[in-house]
Design an enzyme around this catalytic site. Structure first.
Site, PDB file in Angstrom:
ATOM      1  N   HIS A  71       3.982 -10.276  -1.052  1.00  0.00           N
ATOM      2  CA  HIS A  71       2.390 -10.884  -1.765  1.00  0.00           C
ATOM      3  C   HIS A  71       1.448  -9.621  -1.373  1.00  0.00           C
ATOM      4  O   HIS A  71       0.907  -9.462  -0.166  1.00  0.00           O
ATOM      5  CB  HIS A  71       1.765 -11.741  -1.271  1.00  0.00           C
ATOM      6  CG  HIS A  71       0.466 -12.536  -1.668  1.00  0.00           C
ATOM      7  ND1 HIS A  71      -0.258 -11.814  -3.066  1.00  0.00           N
ATOM      8  CD2 HIS A  71      -0.795 -12.303  -0.975  1.00  0.00           C
ATOM      9  CE1 HIS A  71      -1.897 -12.850  -2.565  1.00  0.00           C
ATOM     10  NE2 HIS A  71      -1.745 -12.202  -2.073  1.00  0.00           N
TER      11      HIS A  71
ATOM     12  N   GLY B 274       0.624 -19.230   0.364  1.00  0.00           N
ATOM     13  CA  GLY B 274       0.245 -19.629   1.466  1.00  0.00           C
ATOM     14  C   GLY B 274      -0.665 -20.167   2.399  1.00  0.00           C
ATOM     15  O   GLY B 274      -0.343 -21.597   2.761  1.00  0.00           O
TER      16      GLY B 274
ATOM     17  N   CYS C 299      -2.675  -7.859  -2.535  1.00  0.00           N
ATOM     18  CA  CYS C 299      -3.406  -8.189  -3.640  1.00  0.00           C
ATOM     19  C   CYS C 299      -4.691  -7.999  -3.766  1.00  0.00           C
ATOM     20  O   CYS C 299      -5.708  -8.353  -4.125  1.00  0.00           O
ATOM     21  CB  CYS C 299      -4.198 -10.307  -2.460  1.00  0.00           C
ATOM     22  SG  CYS C 299      -4.772  -9.880  -0.927  1.00  0.00           S
TER      23      CYS C 299
ATOM     24  N   GLU D 178      -2.328 -10.087  -7.438  1.00  0.00           N
ATOM     25  CA  GLU D 178      -4.091 -10.428  -7.780  1.00  0.00           C
ATOM     26  C   GLU D 178      -4.147 -10.366  -9.255  1.00  0.00           C
ATOM     27  O   GLU D 178      -3.780  -8.704  -9.393  1.00  0.00           O
ATOM     28  CB  GLU D 178      -4.821 -10.125  -7.100  1.00  0.00           C
ATOM     29  CG  GLU D 178      -5.849 -10.596  -7.556  1.00  0.00           C
ATOM     30  CD  GLU D 178      -6.643  -9.459  -6.790  1.00  0.00           C
ATOM     31  OE1 GLU D 178      -6.728  -9.742  -5.620  1.00  0.00           O
ATOM     32  OE2 GLU D 178      -8.486  -9.111  -7.188  1.00  0.00           O
TER      33      GLU D 178
ATOM     34  N   GLU E   2      -4.386  -0.050   0.389  1.00  0.00           N
ATOM     35  CA  GLU E   2      -5.153   0.387   1.384  1.00  0.00           C
ATOM     36  C   GLU E   2      -5.177   1.512   2.651  1.00  0.00           C
ATOM     37  O   GLU E   2      -6.253   1.906   2.910  1.00  0.00           O
ATOM     38  CB  GLU E   2      -6.516  -0.252   1.911  1.00  0.00           C
ATOM     39  CG  GLU E   2      -6.430  -1.671   2.946  1.00  0.00           C
ATOM     40  CD  GLU E   2      -6.741  -2.660   3.001  1.00  0.00           C
ATOM     41  OE1 GLU E   2      -7.426  -3.260   2.196  1.00  0.00           O
ATOM     42  OE2 GLU E   2      -8.088  -2.307   4.506  1.00  0.00           O
TER      43      GLU E   2
ATOM     44  N   LYS F 198     -14.275  -0.251  -1.139  1.00  0.00           N
ATOM     45  CA  LYS F 198     -13.938  -0.078   0.590  1.00  0.00           C
ATOM     46  C   LYS F 198     -14.106   1.559   0.230  1.00  0.00           C
ATOM     47  O   LYS F 198     -13.746   2.193  -0.425  1.00  0.00           O
ATOM     48  CB  LYS F 198     -12.323   0.223   0.233  1.00  0.00           C
ATOM     49  CG  LYS F 198     -11.765  -1.206   1.189  1.00  0.00           C
ATOM     50  CD  LYS F 198     -10.555  -1.043   1.154  1.00  0.00           C
ATOM     51  CE  LYS F 198      -9.675  -0.007   1.476  1.00  0.00           C
ATOM     52  NZ  LYS F 198      -9.899   0.039   3.098  1.00  0.00           N
TER      53      LYS F 198
ATOM     54  N   HIS G 154     -11.327 -16.207  -5.448  1.00  0.00           N
ATOM     55  CA  HIS G 154     -12.106 -15.700  -5.154  1.00  0.00           C
ATOM     56  C   HIS G 154     -13.125 -16.996  -5.699  1.00  0.00           C
ATOM     57  O   HIS G 154     -14.649 -16.928  -5.205  1.00  0.00           O
ATOM     58  CB  HIS G 154     -12.217 -14.552  -5.239  1.00  0.00           C
ATOM     59  CG  HIS G 154     -11.608 -13.562  -5.211  1.00  0.00           C
ATOM     60  ND1 HIS G 154     -10.278 -13.249  -5.629  1.00  0.00           N
ATOM     61  CD2 HIS G 154     -11.378 -12.591  -3.834  1.00  0.00           C
ATOM     62  CE1 HIS G 154      -9.445 -12.664  -5.133  1.00  0.00           C
ATOM     63  NE2 HIS G 154      -9.705 -12.282  -4.052  1.00  0.00           N
TER      64      HIS G 154
ATOM     65  N   ARG H 151     -23.963  -8.658  17.153  1.00  0.00           N
ATOM     66  CA  ARG H 151     -24.566  -9.342  15.119  1.00  0.00           C
ATOM     67  C   ARG H 151     -25.893  -9.995  15.043  1.00  0.00           C
ATOM     68  O   ARG H 151     -25.895 -10.961  14.730  1.00  0.00           O
ATOM     69  CB  ARG H 151     -23.309 -10.073  15.156  1.00  0.00           C
ATOM     70  CG  ARG H 151     -22.434  -8.983  15.121  1.00  0.00           C
ATOM     71  CD  ARG H 151     -20.768 -10.485  14.681  1.00  0.00           C
ATOM     72  NE  ARG H 151     -20.609 -11.838  15.221  1.00  0.00           N
ATOM     73  CZ  ARG H 151     -20.443 -12.680  15.380  1.00  0.00           C
ATOM     74  NH1 ARG H 151     -19.669 -13.155  13.474  1.00  0.00           N
ATOM     75  NH2 ARG H 151     -20.015 -13.370  16.250  1.00  0.00           N
TER      76      ARG H 151
ATOM     77  N   TRP I 154      -5.502  -2.925   9.439  1.00  0.00           N
ATOM     78  CA  TRP I 154      -6.173  -3.407   9.807  1.00  0.00           C
ATOM     79  C   TRP I 154      -6.201  -3.873  11.586  1.00  0.00           C
ATOM     80  O   TRP I 154      -7.426  -4.866  11.984  1.00  0.00           O
ATOM     81  CB  TRP I 154      -6.132  -5.657   9.577  1.00  0.00           C
ATOM     82  CG  TRP I 154      -5.955  -5.486   8.398  1.00  0.00           C
ATOM     83  CD1 TRP I 154      -6.715  -4.237   7.273  1.00  0.00           C
ATOM     84  CD2 TRP I 154      -6.334  -6.168   7.006  1.00  0.00           C
ATOM     85  NE1 TRP I 154      -6.947  -5.154   6.173  1.00  0.00           N
ATOM     86  CE2 TRP I 154      -6.776  -5.817   5.905  1.00  0.00           C
ATOM     87  CE3 TRP I 154      -6.022  -7.931   7.442  1.00  0.00           C
ATOM     88  CZ2 TRP I 154      -6.191  -6.688   4.254  1.00  0.00           C
ATOM     89  CZ3 TRP I 154      -5.610  -8.487   5.880  1.00  0.00           C
ATOM     90  CH2 TRP I 154      -5.966  -7.376   5.002  1.00  0.00           C
TER      91      TRP I 154
HETATM   92 ZN    ZN Z   1      -4.105 -11.853  -1.325  1.00  0.00          ZN
END
Ligand code: ZN
Length: 762
Positions: free
Chosen positions: A647, A438, A649, A671, A611, A112, A700, A16, A567
């Site tokens: 939930h 959470g 978002c 959201e 997604e 995305k 955010h 990285r 993910w």
């Molecule tokens: Zn969220």
């Protein structure tokens, strides 16, 4: 020898290096020259690596200090005018301002890149948007590569994809109408590249795999007729899905070559091969650029041999897409060498560097016959065999459990109306119950404790004491604030997927398996390599401890199967839907253990539900069907009196609301504050039946919303959702925020709930 080439290489560096350099530059601890020299060093290293691997053409222009779409915006001189940059070339400081904003300008929007976890900066278009050559970087990089003796194949994002992925900022603008202004700049770019002696240029048009409106498809022919004049030979590249429906159009284009993705869409080989024009090459995307599995060279070679019969030297071998989406180099994973088990796992994998060798090997195999690559084929065979027979991969008990699932296992005991009545009787919550999503701020102290524990500097007992202290602290605080449904704060979790993956069977973690997510941000997705099971409860102890500290309901917090799947790097030997159900069963067991331990409200986060949607709408129903089923399998094994929350978002739920309703969670928190509650209109129109907590606090930003602001949002919500269905909560978890802002914001939120109750709107 047939040609082996690459579409793009990860730019972050195996360690990285680019991320670190860019962040140091942002902090002011590295000057521009320093940053540029690190960039140059990485480019050189990557080019030489690809050349040494035996590739004929090496992509140049796949490098970016932030994002390749932003590079394109810079190259096309299309920085949004709202930034007020003087006309002309964009410099590096301005480039980063576009990406990150400054005190006068908010950053360009990020979204995305197709169905990957990479995010690009969305071009902004006005009627007045003009294009002109705005940066020299691409030409400089080509010269840089050529000076090193590299056969540079510059990579551009094509004009149609560039426009299609951008956004109109004026309602009456159709961005396709900007095409005539855009094409001349592409022509200039291509002419410059030709003057530099470039033989081939790769123009990416992945937008073609989407459900593209016909007028966009119609624009292809004239666009490429113009671009192919006075240009290096054009290789038009598509990836991530099939372009079968455009096969005839693409074959008729006056370009010199086409690249298609034969990993995601192997079936399209046939229709492209039929009457493939004699004057074109076909680049076969045969090595998976989206996943980390070692290529099945035997199968790939077979496919290529069929193509080769017809195409001969006009066949090129390539990865399915840019290798941007996989980690850089497997050889760094020394820990995967330590046990026999992990050594075996390592032999099943290939990261970007290893994929280069696979591509070159395949090109040799097609040209010279399979004897020429006998060693590699034997190695592949051994790896495949050990994977097929590995007891770590195959767990019959889990397979049977999944096979034995019935509709009954995906159904709550009673409909929502019955459940919510029993839940109300149990919890006796006030109107407009308040809760959070959470996580609470992850302070440096918490992060240090987790790191110390991982490194063995803290004993389990010491670590638990620390975490319990933190839980006590957040419970007490929530009580003081007057929140109604509490959380334990998730201090023990580094990441909502990793935390569960580390405790589940069938997951592996790398040390350096970083993939760029956006800008300097990288993620390290777990690898799901085997059947998934849950050897022991994962969250019960923490939840139970938290509940013991309060008489208010404590939410148990879990991550849902689709988000865990989405993910992670997933298996390529069984369907995603199968793994989803395996994870769902593991989560189901956890849900039931929580219920048994006295946890009455359980939240299962599905942040990535949306997604996961396939790129083509025709594939949506199938995905929605199995993903909703997976959620229901994990969430329905409880009594009516246990309340299930979920939930999400990511915005734009409109087109998947029936599926969200079918998930049948008792409460969904979403959201909504950034869209000014606009998202709720869809819930209203659809008459979403269950409880909803629209976010009233944009997490955010460090900005603390005032009570008036939140009240206004709640009134907007009340206009479309019945009062008795409404909860009040932030948009998402609070882990990235600081304590002082969080306290004030939550205080304001509780104030608003009380005001609403006082007005007896119910
Ligand atoms: Zn969220």
């Amino acid at each position: 020898m047939i040609i082996a080439h690459n579409l793009g290489f990860p730019r972050i560096g195996a360690q990285r290096e680019l991320k670190k350099a860019v962040e140091t530059y942002w902090k002011g601890d590295l000057d521009e020259a320093g940053l540029r020299s690190i960039g140059q060093g990485l480019r050189k290293q990557n080019w030489l690596l690809q050349q040494e691997a035996g590739l004929h053409f090496i992509p140049v222009g796949d490098f970016a200090y932030y994002d390749q779409m932003l590079n394109m915006t810079a190259l096309l001189g299309a920085a949004p005018s709202r930034f007020g940059f003087a006309d002309g070339a964009i410099n590096l400081a301005q480039y980063f301002t576009l990406a990150r904003g400054d005190k006068n300008n908010f950053a360009m929007e990020m979204t995305k890149w197709f169905d990957t976890n990479y995010h690009y900066l969305v071009p902004e278009f006005l009627h007045t948007t003009e294009f002109k050559l705005g940066s020299e970087w691409l030409f400089e990089e080509v010269a840089e590569a050529q000076a090193l003796g590299i056969k540079a194949k510059p990579v551009l994002i094509g004009p149609l994809t560039y426009l299609y992925l951008g956004k109109e900022k004026q309602a009456d603008l159709n961005r396709l109408h900007l095409l005539p202004k855009l094409i001349p700049v592409y022509q200039q770019i291509l002419a410059r590249l030709q003057a530099q002696g470039v033989e081939w240029v790769q123009i990416d048009e992945p937008a073609l795999v989407l459900d593209l409106p016909q007028e966009w498809v119609d624009a292809l022919a004239s666009t490429y007729a113009t671009l192919s004049q006075g240009s290096p030979k054009i290789l038009l590249a598509t990836y991530f899905d099939s372009v079968e429906e455009h096969a005839e159009t693409l074959k008729a284009l006056p370009v010199a070559g086409l690249h298609i993705d034969l990993v995601r869409a192997p079936q399209q080989a046939e229709c492209f091969l039929r009457n493939f024009p004699k004057d074109k090459i076909l680049s076969a995307g045969i090595v998976d650029g989206r996943n980390i599995w070692r290529c099945n060279l035997i199968a790939a070679l077979q496919t290529l041999q069929i193509l080769h019969k017809t195409l001969g030297e006009r066949l090129w071998v390539a990865p399915s897409c840019s290798l941007l989406h996989v980690p850089v180099d497997l050889t760094q994973e020394v820990n995967l060498d330590q046990t026999l088990e992990s050594r075996t796992l390592k032999s099943w994998l290939a990261f970007a560097t290893q994929k280069l060798a696979e591509i070159a090997t395949l090109a040799r195999g097609v040209t010279l016959g399979k004897e020429a690559i006998a060693t590699q084929l034997a190695q592949t065979n051994a790896a495949l065999e050990s994977r097929v027979f590995s007891p770590k991969v195959h767990d019959q008990a889990i397979r049977h459990r999944v096979a034995a699932l019935t509709p009954h296992d995906a159904q709550r005991q009673s409909p929502f109306a019955v459940r919510i009545a029993t839940q109300q009787a149990r919890f006796n919550l006030p109107a407009f119950p308040t809760t959070t999503i959470g996580s609470f701020p992850q302070t440096a102290d918490i992060r240090a404790a987790r790191a110390d524990y991982k490194k063995g500097r803290l004993s389990t007992a010491q670590y638990h004491t620390k975490m319990r202290t933190e839980i006590r602290h957040v419970v007490q605080l929530q009580e003081e604030l007057g929140l109604d449904v509490l959380v334990h704060g998730e201090a023990e979790r580094n990441d909502m997927v990793e935390y569960f993956g580390e405790q589940l069977q069938g997951f592996a973690f790398t040390e350096y398996g970083w993939v760029q997510s956006y800008g300097s941000r990288c993620v390290k997705p777990p690898i799901i390599y085997g059947d998934v099971s849950r050897p022991h409860p994962m969250t019960v102890e923490w939840a139970q401890y938290a509940q013991s500290l309060t008489t208010k309901p404590m939410k148990g917090m879990l991550t849902g199967p689709i988000t865990i799947l989405q993910w992670s790097f997933v298996r390529n030997d069984i369907p995603r839907s199968e793994t989803a159900l395996q994870i769902a069963l593991a989560i189901r067991d956890e849900v039931q253990d929580l219920e048994r331990a006295g946890i009455a409200i359980i939240q299962i986060d599905e942040a990535a539900m949306r997604e996961g949607l396939p790129l083509k709408k025709t594939d949506w129903p199938f995905y929605l069907d199995w993903s909703v089923r997976a959620f229901k399998v994990c969430s329905t094994g409880v009594n009516n009196t246990t309340q299930i929350h979920t939930h999400m978002c990511y915005s734009e739920f409109n087109d998947i609301l029936p599926a969200i309703a079918a998930m049948d969670a008792d409460v969904i928190t979403i959201e909504t504050s950034r869209s000014d509650m606009e998202l709720l209109d869809a819930f209203h129109e659809f008459q979403y039946p269950n409880d909803i907590g629209p976010g009233v606090y944009d997490i955010h930003s460090p900005r603390v919303p005032s009570p008036e602001e939140m009240l206004r949002l709640m009134h907007k919500a009340l206009a479309v959702i019945p009062a008795q269905r409404l909860w009040i909560n932030p948009d998402c978890g609070l882990k990235t925020r600081g304590w002082p802002e969080v306290k004030t914001a939550l205080q304001n939120m509780v104030t608003v709930a009380r005001q609403l109750r006082g007005r007896a709107v119910v």
